[in-house]
Design an enzyme around this catalytic site. Structure first.
Site, PDB file in Angstrom:
ATOM      1  N   SER A   1       0.881  -1.159   0.000  1.00  0.00           N
ATOM      2  CA  SER A   1       0.000   0.000   0.000  1.00  0.00           C
ATOM      3  C   SER A   1       0.920   1.210   0.000  1.00  0.00           C
ATOM      4  O   SER A   1       1.754   1.360   0.903  1.00  0.00           O
ATOM      5  CB  SER A   1      -0.909  -0.011   1.230  1.00  0.00           C
ATOM      6  OG  SER A   1      -1.903   0.982   1.090  1.00  0.00           O
ATOM      7  N   GLU A   2       0.811   2.054  -1.008  1.00  0.00           N
ATOM      8  CA  GLU A   2       1.852   3.056  -1.238  1.00  0.00           C
ATOM      9  C   GLU A   2       1.903   4.148  -0.181  1.00  0.00           C
ATOM     10  O   GLU A   2       2.844   4.933  -0.163  1.00  0.00           O
ATOM     11  CB  GLU A   2       1.731   3.655  -2.648  1.00  0.00           C
ATOM     12  CG  GLU A   2       0.500   4.486  -2.901  1.00  0.00           C
ATOM     13  CD  GLU A   2      -0.613   3.705  -3.569  1.00  0.00           C
ATOM     14  OE1 GLU A   2      -0.677   2.474  -3.368  1.00  0.00           O
ATOM     15  OE2 GLU A   2      -1.426   4.321  -4.287  1.00  0.00           O
TER      16      GLU A   2
END
Lengths: 213, 237, 213, 237
Positions: free
Chosen positions: A50-51
């Site tokens: 998840s960036e």
């Protein structure tokens, strides 16, 4: 024109996209249909990034166990796994830009036959911002787009040239739509497979982009 | 921790003497996660205006940085995402608010660069898009990259989980996000935390941001609002 | 020519250098005399950086308590304090380059009147490498050199121009030697003070660099 | 952890298939602190030659990377410091060994950049010195900076304190040093650790280097030699 409902539904598209993933891969999934891909990885050892700063993204929490400090890039509450690590945004996009993420599966508004991708704005109408999408398409090993083949008006979203502002130039490797799977190759797109119940003629008819054999 | 030189009693006190109209503020947080709630409220109370704010998002309507949109204290945002904020989009489309879109990773790296004495760096992100307009393009090993500039802010406002009184910070889960790079790029950095712990009680191997980056500290409480509450049902046996 | 032994000894030079430090400062001390500065900071709240990845450097360990994982930039065993934090080399030099370290106190082979500093090599003779010195002089807020005023042959090390390869160009703010204290100012060096028992004439005579008043 | 795909039984096995003459290897460690002892020994045994090694130091005579000097397996070093290593200095001065001096911070940042998809960045470090020779100079806000290129290594070898079987690493005290940036810049990274712990036993907030950077892991034992043993006496009462 093929109706948008023809061929695979959302879950079937996600299941087809999951076949792109190999054991041991670190992967980033975009919002929308790509998020569903996680449901179809089966026994494969896939680590989701998840960036906003996390590797090893787990499922939604049980009711009452939501943690405001634990969200995904879509701002949804999620959970951690035994493999999880957290890091800051500069580190997170360092690994994206540095090619450490094997693949990103993303939605799109338009894709062109040269691999151009547009998925962040419609001028004067919809301005959400690119978020991390421009970094992802520029940096990850393989960019797979999952989207409906046509828009609500029945017009092809698989184009000769994108009309909307680009997210990335020549970045898409593979396109998975409700009608089938296409690869970006020199000269245009190559049909990899047609969705169940879709003929190659229907796929070609619904595609504005050049299809090469 | 009373008496420590970095610890302030209130967010207003922690910002005293640091504000001026037209200044550039870098803010940590992603969505509503890990945002400096107390310092944003203190900025509202201060009345400082014509702000440029570098922050991935601008809160939501009426919460987080969204409060500073409501009071029209922001002149310009440097952000990657304006979705989930109707007032942000309205002010932008009507021309009341200037908006510099930055890809999320470029924004994070620009902040880190500002804190690390790197005035510019090259990135593939945005090549061939509107983001590249007006920027220098350089070819390395046959591939095009664009030059992005560092962000050095007049002030950074960040939120951490714990601090000691020397300003060493520890973050919790994905609330870390933009907070370390935002803190690094400020000429002055003010951090709000949920708990100030005695010096020596944080493991020196486990400090996410050393105190050298943090000039002033103030302790919570925090609302920590959730933006998208998504859950699953427990399967019944 | 003033003898090298004239004026302050090593400890007195270190004590004088310690006066440059203010409460709350983060400081990097080089190898040699600069290391001794730590003994003279008194009640001031000074945090020492070791550029191999540590803030809050403590004294040498007691015998038998040496830890191979805990060394300073001179590779000596040291200890940690209650304020200590560890980080990697990229982060460490990020804070140096980014101007977060208020001052560095360093040794030198030569200093010139324009603030040029040479302290990393003698061509064909001594090749140790610059280590972190080039980053430090380029990045920290204030560069203070502490060294003997003359070399073993009695020749001035405070020069019009450096003859050795530079560590940094125009980077030195203040020079503390056994003979006194000089500041780099437009046009040359300005005498700030003479060491005990050293006259201004002796200081001038031992200095090749231009002294301005 | 037996059966995990990243865990190898020996350092030799962990390097199998990764070596070729003339390759570029990035190595963690500072002096003899936090160096990948086991992997260096395995490199010696492999006989791979004409190596270019990016590492802050080159060990000492007969220990650490110094062993690869003794066997003449190194063609070129990219380092900031050769002091404390007589054989290194001798081979360099005699022209047997190529040496590219990098300022220590530039070396660390070049490695990080290589791992972060940044092909080049600007720095003040070395402006006006021999380090700047042949490099592009650019002026930002009236100040000169030089362009430094990223290092992308064929292989990274690093040493950590603990790992889980997914490759998440934790370092201890100043043994962290160059290990994270060296690990990041490798197309493949092999890590040796003192202990492999069960998955889930490392706090996810306290992982220094996520497993995405680490492809293979091997467990110690390590000698951990001390280069300069400095102590003080306990004052007697």
């Amino acid at each position: 024109m093929a109706e948008a409902s023809k061929g695979w539904d959302r879950n079937q598209m996600a299941a087809r996209a999951a076949q792109e993933l190999e054991d041991g891969m670190y992967v980033n999934l975009g919002i929308g249909i790509p998020t569903l891909v996680a449901n179809y990885v089966g026994d494969k050892d896939i680590t989701l990034q998840s960036e906003n700063g996390m590797l090893g993204m787990g499922p939604f929490p049980f009711e009452g166990e939501e943690d405001p400090d634990l969200i995904n890039a879509g701002k949804q509450t999620i959970t951690e796994l035994s493999r999880t690590s957290y890091f800051d945004s500069a580190t997170s996009f360092g690994m994206i830009r540095g090619g450490k993420i094997a693949a990103a599966i993303l939605g799109a508004m338009e894709v062109a036959e040269n691999g151009d991708l547009a998925n962040w704005m419609i001028p004067g109408k919809l301005v959400k911002g690119m978020g991390g999408a421009m970094d992802l398409v520029a940096g990850v090993g393989r960019v797979i787009v999952v989207m409906d083949h046509t828009n609500k008006a029945g017009e092809s979203k698989v184009l000769r040239e994108c009309t909307l502002p680009l997210t990335g130039k020549g970045v898409v490797d593979r396109i998975i739509t409700n009608l089938g799977v296409l690869d970006v190759v020199p000269g245009g797109l190559k049909i990899v497979e047609c969705a169940e119940g879709v003929t190659e003629e229907e796929l070609r008819a619904a595609t504005e982009a050049t299809i090469v054999s | 921790m009373t008496g420590s030189k970095k610890v302030y009693a209130t967010a207003d006190a922690a910002l005293e003497g640091l504000l001026h109209d037209g200044m550039l503020i870098a803010a940590g947080g992603f969505g509503l996660c890990g945002i400096p709630e107390l310092l944003i409220d203190a900025l509202v109370r201060s009345g400082v205006k014509d702000l440029t704010i570098a922050s991935n998002n601008c809160g939501v309507d009426g919460f987080g940085l969204g409060k500073l949109l409501d009071t029209r204290q922001i002149r310009k945002m440097i952000s990657s995402y304006v979705g989930e904020n109707a007032e942000f989009m309205r002010q932008y489309l009507s021309g009341e608010l200037e908006l510099e879109f930055n890809p999320q990773g470029t924004l994070a790296e620009r902040m880190r660069a500002g804190g690390c004495g790197i005035p510019g760096f090259y990135t593939k992100t945005g090549v061939g898009t509107v983001i590249a307009e007006g920027k220098e393009v350089k070819t390395f090993d046959g591939q095009d990259y664009i030059l992005e500039r560092a962000i050095v802010a007049d002030l950074s406002i960040v939120k951490a989980w714990k601090a000691d009184d020397t300003g060493n910070l520890v973050f919790r889960k994905t609330a870390r996000n933009f907070n370390p790079p935002a803190a690094m790029c400020g000429r002055v950095c003010v951090a709000e935390v949920e708990e100030i712990v005695p010096r020596g009680s944080l493991d020196p191997d486990m400090i996410h941001l050393p105190g050298i980056y943090v000039h002033r500290i103030v302790q919570g409480p925090h609302e920590k609002r959730i933006e998208q509450r998504t859950t699953r049902k427990k399967e019944t046996a």
